[in-house]
Design an enzyme around this catalytic site. Sequence first.
Site, mmCIF file in Angstrom:
data_model
loop_
_atom_site.group_PDB
_atom_site.id
_atom_site.type_symbol
_atom_site.label_atom_id
_atom_site.label_comp_id
_atom_site.label_asym_id
_atom_site.label_seq_id
_atom_site.Cartn_x
_atom_site.Cartn_y
_atom_site.Cartn_z
ATOM 1 N N GLU A 249 53.142 32.198 -25.135
ATOM 2 C CA GLU A 249 52.940 31.570 -23.829
ATOM 3 C C GLU A 249 51.463 31.708 -23.510
ATOM 4 O OE1 GLU A 249 53.464 31.911 -19.089
ATOM 5 O OE2 GLU A 249 54.391 33.450 -20.329
ATOM 6 N N CYS A 283 49.464 31.781 -14.944
ATOM 7 C CA CYS A 283 49.344 30.621 -15.836
ATOM 8 C C CYS A 283 50.051 29.383 -15.300
ATOM 9 C CB CYS A 283 49.868 30.964 -17.229
ATOM 10 S SG CYS A 283 51.567 31.555 -17.227
#
Length: 478
Positions: A249, A283
């Site tokens: 990720e 994020c």
Amino acid sequence: MTTHHQHYINGEFVADHNDKWIEVINPATEALLSRIPQGSAADAQRAILAAEAAQPQWEALPAVARGVWLHKIATAIRAREPQLTATIVAEGGKTQGLAQTEVLFTADYLDYMAEWARRYEGEIINSDRPNENIFLFKKAIGVTTGILPWNFPFFLIARKAAPALITGNTIVIKPSELTPNNAAIFADILHTLGLPAGVINFVYGYGPEVGKELAANPKVGLVSLTGSVGAGVATMQAAAKNVTKVSLELGGKAPAIVMDDADIDLAVRAIVSSRMINSGQVCNCAERVYVQDGIYDRFIAALTAAFRQVKLGDPAQHSDIDMGPLINAAALQRVEQKVANAVAAGATVVLGGKRVGDQGFFFEPTLITGVRQEMEIMQEEIFGPVLPVMRFKTLDEAIALANDCQYGLTSSLYTRDINTTMKALRQLKFGETYVNRENFEAMQGFHAGWRKSGVGGADGKHGLEEFLQTHVAYLQFS
């Protein structure tokens, strides 16, 4: 007296033989909090060997028995929530509310993954031959490793360890060198509970030494990393020689599209929440906003007013603030430079744009207009409390602008029209889209990115599958 933490390997706290230390700093005060060992590849190897030795016996336990351990850890975390919350606030600069949410969400996540003990399953597939069954078994990978970032350091222990353990794997975790103190408490919880030695191991240090070994070691079957694109590329390169499975990720540049028919108050609340959470260091934060012409002026006015209401300060001293500092001096300098570059390219700072004070790494909530799609501020991840806003005319234009990016993690849309929503959902190229709500995923969903935002994913049934491999058996009988 400064605390000196130790690695947690094979059920024991282990001193580092190198006698090299990394200092952990409070980003709000710049005070020294603790020291952690600067681990080496040898330390990572010891932990991997411990995980390898423990794995067969751990996998041999019924899945429901492994789930009992996850429930025990969750209960122990809740009992130590005040200590964990204070630790995360001090080392990460999080607000007290967000830190507490992270701790409790982590406990809930462990309980959630524990319940998959009776749910994950294989298949029986029809054969082309008479008197034959095809069985597809789901089995543990073996030794797994987790490389963590600093922005949600406690939750990400569980995001990697919980699905690994419930499916019969063992794991070695490298916490971020910026926020390791919460991991030391997690290790203490495991030690106090008596979790079998080697099932979860913690090794401190830097990515190029410890992280590289966790990805490159031939005994590792899966390496899961959450971090920057650069860290993801380095992990893939290290894992490639052994064809080790990777789950990554990485970064994001989440677009928010606000249509003329949007509920402006709702959109402003959600976007501000999605931008200011953890001082913009998430994020899946809203990183750029596209607003349709018809409401652009009203939206900017409302957004500016909302930005003015954002309170920042030392989160250890104030419980009613909205954001704290950036994580370190390098992060502060990076955000300052991105704002300066945007202004140099012709953008306008409507609000904020500067460091706050001379102690701690605080940066003002910053709103930027007059941007163009090709600007750095619209293309590269900011990872700070800075929001660029651009106007558009049609939905097709907005979708094209949103998709014009190297990242593909999250996106959001604000509209009251179902046709607009369905068209956008068909055409947006992102792993997640949030419609009329803030950017924050559910544990039962699937958090995964497209393009440079990652490979594989986490959470829910599909995240659990990352930690399993298949074994197909063809069984003929008479």
